[in-house]
Design a protein around this motif. Sequence first.
Motif, PDB file in Angstrom:
ATOM      1  N   VAL A 175      22.504  36.925  -1.877  1.00  0.00           N
ATOM      2  CA  VAL A 175      22.520  35.743  -1.149  1.00  0.00           C
ATOM      3  C   VAL A 175      21.533  34.852  -1.705  1.00  0.00           C
ATOM      4  CG1 VAL A 175      21.771  34.771   1.180  1.00  0.00           C
ATOM      5  CG2 VAL A 175      22.568  37.172   1.221  1.00  0.00           C
ATOM      6  N   PHE A 176      20.390  35.124  -2.239  1.00  0.00           N
ATOM      7  CA  PHE A 176      19.698  34.161  -2.885  1.00  0.00           C
ATOM      8  C   PHE A 176      20.285  33.309  -4.013  1.00  0.00           C
ATOM      9  CE2 PHE A 176      15.677  36.334  -0.710  1.00  0.00           C
ATOM     10  CZ  PHE A 176      15.631  35.372   0.318  1.00  0.00           C
ATOM     11  N   LEU A 177      20.758  34.386  -4.681  1.00  0.00           N
ATOM     12  CA  LEU A 177      21.646  33.874  -6.199  1.00  0.00           C
ATOM     13  C   LEU A 177      22.505  33.073  -5.863  1.00  0.00           C
ATOM     14  CD1 LEU A 177      21.663  34.124  -9.161  1.00  0.00           C
ATOM     15  CD2 LEU A 177      23.188  35.909  -8.873  1.00  0.00           C
ATOM     16  N   VAL A 178      23.519  33.222  -4.820  1.00  0.00           N
ATOM     17  CA  VAL A 178      24.545  32.015  -4.462  1.00  0.00           C
ATOM     18  C   VAL A 178      23.890  30.811  -3.805  1.00  0.00           C
ATOM     19  CG1 VAL A 178      26.283  31.691  -2.753  1.00  0.00           C
ATOM     20  CG2 VAL A 178      26.155  34.051  -3.942  1.00  0.00           C
ATOM     21  N   VAL A 179      22.816  30.789  -3.115  1.00  0.00           N
ATOM     22  CA  VAL A 179      22.261  29.663  -2.522  1.00  0.00           C
ATOM     23  C   VAL A 179      21.524  28.838  -3.532  1.00  0.00           C
ATOM     24  CG1 VAL A 179      20.190  28.725  -1.145  1.00  0.00           C
ATOM     25  CG2 VAL A 179      21.783  30.782  -0.359  1.00  0.00           C
ATOM     26  N   ILE A 180      20.715  29.338  -4.603  1.00  0.00           N
ATOM     27  CA  ILE A 180      20.194  28.712  -5.481  1.00  0.00           C
ATOM     28  C   ILE A 180      21.376  28.231  -6.648  1.00  0.00           C
ATOM     29  CG2 ILE A 180      17.956  29.997  -5.243  1.00  0.00           C
ATOM     30  CD1 ILE A 180      18.539  31.328  -7.966  1.00  0.00           C
ATOM     31  N   LEU A 181      22.372  28.806  -6.995  1.00  0.00           N
ATOM     32  CA  LEU A 181      23.571  28.404  -7.684  1.00  0.00           C
ATOM     33  C   LEU A 181      24.244  27.203  -7.077  1.00  0.00           C
ATOM     34  CD1 LEU A 181      25.185  28.726 -10.109  1.00  0.00           C
ATOM     35  CD2 LEU A 181      26.610  30.275  -8.744  1.00  0.00           C
ATOM     36  N   ASN A 184      22.030  24.115  -7.347  1.00  0.00           N
ATOM     37  CA  ASN A 184      21.924  23.432  -8.771  1.00  0.00           C
ATOM     38  C   ASN A 184      23.236  22.934  -8.986  1.00  0.00           C
ATOM     39  OD1 ASN A 184      19.343  24.122 -10.504  1.00  0.00           O
ATOM     40  ND2 ASN A 184      19.423  25.756  -9.127  1.00  0.00           N
ATOM     41  N   TYR A 185      24.346  23.313  -8.424  1.00  0.00           N
ATOM     42  CA  TYR A 185      25.457  22.860  -8.815  1.00  0.00           C
ATOM     43  C   TYR A 185      25.906  21.534  -8.327  1.00  0.00           C
ATOM     44  CZ  TYR A 185      30.555  22.654  -9.257  1.00  0.00           C
ATOM     45  OH  TYR A 185      31.799  22.192  -9.832  1.00  0.00           O
ATOM     46  N   PHE A 186      25.467  21.110  -7.224  1.00  0.00           N
ATOM     47  CA  PHE A 186      25.683  20.189  -6.587  1.00  0.00           C
ATOM     48  C   PHE A 186      24.838  18.649  -7.141  1.00  0.00           C
ATOM     49  CE2 PHE A 186      27.212  22.938  -3.316  1.00  0.00           C
ATOM     50  CZ  PHE A 186      28.358  22.639  -3.183  1.00  0.00           C
ATOM     51  N   GLY A 187      24.456  18.962  -8.330  1.00  0.00           N
ATOM     52  CA  GLY A 187      23.652  17.569  -8.738  1.00  0.00           C
ATOM     53  C   GLY A 187      22.268  17.538  -8.767  1.00  0.00           C
ATOM     54  N   SER A 360      12.468  30.547  -8.056  1.00  0.00           N
ATOM     55  CA  SER A 360      13.714  31.297  -8.516  1.00  0.00           C
ATOM     56  C   SER A 360      14.688  29.979  -8.769  1.00  0.00           C
ATOM     57  CB  SER A 360      14.568  32.098  -7.722  1.00  0.00           C
ATOM     58  OG  SER A 360      14.613  31.759  -6.368  1.00  0.00           O
ATOM     59  N   ASN A 361      14.738  28.945  -7.884  1.00  0.00           N
ATOM     60  CA  ASN A 361      15.323  27.748  -7.791  1.00  0.00           C
ATOM     61  C   ASN A 361      15.161  27.088  -8.967  1.00  0.00           C
ATOM     62  OD1 ASN A 361      17.254  25.859  -6.835  1.00  0.00           O
ATOM     63  ND2 ASN A 361      15.668  24.623  -5.968  1.00  0.00           N
ATOM     64  N   SER A 362      13.837  26.539  -9.386  1.00  0.00           N
ATOM     65  CA  SER A 362      13.476  25.791 -10.385  1.00  0.00           C
ATOM     66  C   SER A 362      13.493  26.487 -11.807  1.00  0.00           C
ATOM     67  CB  SER A 362      11.967  25.492 -10.193  1.00  0.00           C
ATOM     68  OG  SER A 362      11.215  26.371 -10.199  1.00  0.00           O
TER      69      SER A 362
END
Length: 580
Positions: A175-181, A184-187, A360-362
């Motif tokens: 879940v966390f991996l999909v969210v941070i991906l 990051n993908y939307f700009g 994890s996001n940064s």
Amino acid sequence: MAIFNHRTHTVNSSPSGSSPPPIKNEYNEHPYEVPATDSLATAVGESENLHRDLKARHITMIAIGGALGTGLIIGTGAALARAGPAAVFISYTIVGFLVWLVMTALGEMATWLPLASGFTGYASRFVDPALGFSLGYTYWFKYIITTPNQLTAAALVIQYWVPREKVNPGVFIAVFLVVILAINYFGVRFFGEFEFWLSSLKIIVMVAVILLSLVLALGGGPDHDRKGFRYWDNPGSFNAYKAKGSLGRFLAVWSTMVTATFAYLGTELVGVTVGEAQNPRRNIPRAIKLTFYRILFFYVLSVFLLGMIVPYDSKLLAFATKASTGASASPFVVAIKLAGIKGLPGVLNAGILIFVFSASNSDLYIASRTIYGLAKERKAPRFLARTNKNGVPYNALFLSAAIACIAFMNCSDDSKTVFGYFVNLVSIFGLLTWISILVSHIYFVRARRAQNIPDSSLVYKAPLGINGSYGALAMCVLIALTKNFNVFTHASGTEKYGKFDYKNFITGYLGIPLYLIMIFGYKAIKKTKGVDPATADLFGGKQAIDDEEAEFLANQAAKRDASTHKRRRKIYENSIGMLF
């Protein structure tokens, strides 16, 4: 407008082929000739360019958010138990000053020439392309490992509420991996906004923890016990480590200095954002200047207060240092329990979850931009430099996210030990990054002097100049060589390895030869030579950035009432802007 999207600029645009006119603008009081070609700023298509969508508030919050992590809110407990409050305070203060020197060195280069490739570009331009190659990959290795490590930590934090017997940690990792991906993908504008609010929450949590620590130290807790400096007297300000007397106290300070170094790792990530920052010549120096005050407040003050409210020989602290992560592992929770406060551990655990999720996001952002920078310099497959309409290097992002899937190996208890060694292996790369930044700054100053570029032409100058970088470089090298000095000493818990802890020695130091192998291997294959300060490329691509900056400022000035805006900005910057 140009500031939001790099455009291809031709520096030598004279129809006759003659050399271009000298550059002179509001950022450069002295005109200098621009080299006719720029080997590192080759004109590329729009599909390989980042967008300058990170605003001032994004940059300043990312700068502090990158430094605030579990190393501070959790790792300080192990340091306190091992060495005592005075040792922790001394080491965090010294390393904080060291970090400030690294940041000011980076700021001087970043404001002169904000490169999309970040500090790997400075290493290639000013020192040797081989150093840029090695620095880029070691930095990428660090973050493609720390990203899954943070995802694992987030899953373990959730086990405070949902035991792994009920829900497998792999579910939360996914879940966390999909969210941070997705973030990051939307700009980068969306990423910057999201990270701004996450970092704001992190700051609020840390301010609350610091205020609570102060209240407890002054006797404002349920126990009404005014502790003051009692624990500095009994059990003491130092806990001798590995030896007795003065040597033991020195080793105590040094062991926590290494811990402090890793707590500060990530502060330099502002150097990765320069290629996507609006008005970088104003925003980057401001973020770096405020880093000094934030280090004092969040790190030095917090560990100082922690030493006042938790004795280093506390049984609860000994239990916390053995915990993996979450509220049970935080020394601040130990302070809460010692004061008799109920209910707060769960609240703090939620704060820790924000810490690791933001990290994890940064981390994924840094990993994607680092390999993108290497691809732009032809040091990685070129397809990794391609960007989508939002200016996101999507191939680099997907590759980094795919590697982050190794977090799923932590679903098995047996693999955690192996993964811990893996993290220890790449953690040395953080120190090697600082070393490379300082070396790049030293060569940058040498190049400026060789080409007769005065300090007055700089937008921002490191306060301690090249001497500060020399001192910080020596300290970083010393810490890198001695970070695992305890593997050479015999102590309880290491008898199964004998008197030499070879496993931690290998994982703790293997990063150094890998770093050197990449440098000398690249030099051998590509036949590169060190950059001559007299011919170092200080101007390639600078005119395009100057033009973008001037256009951005002109558009901003046209959009607002300058007097009203300046008053509001001044009030903000001199108040809560010091922290946010």
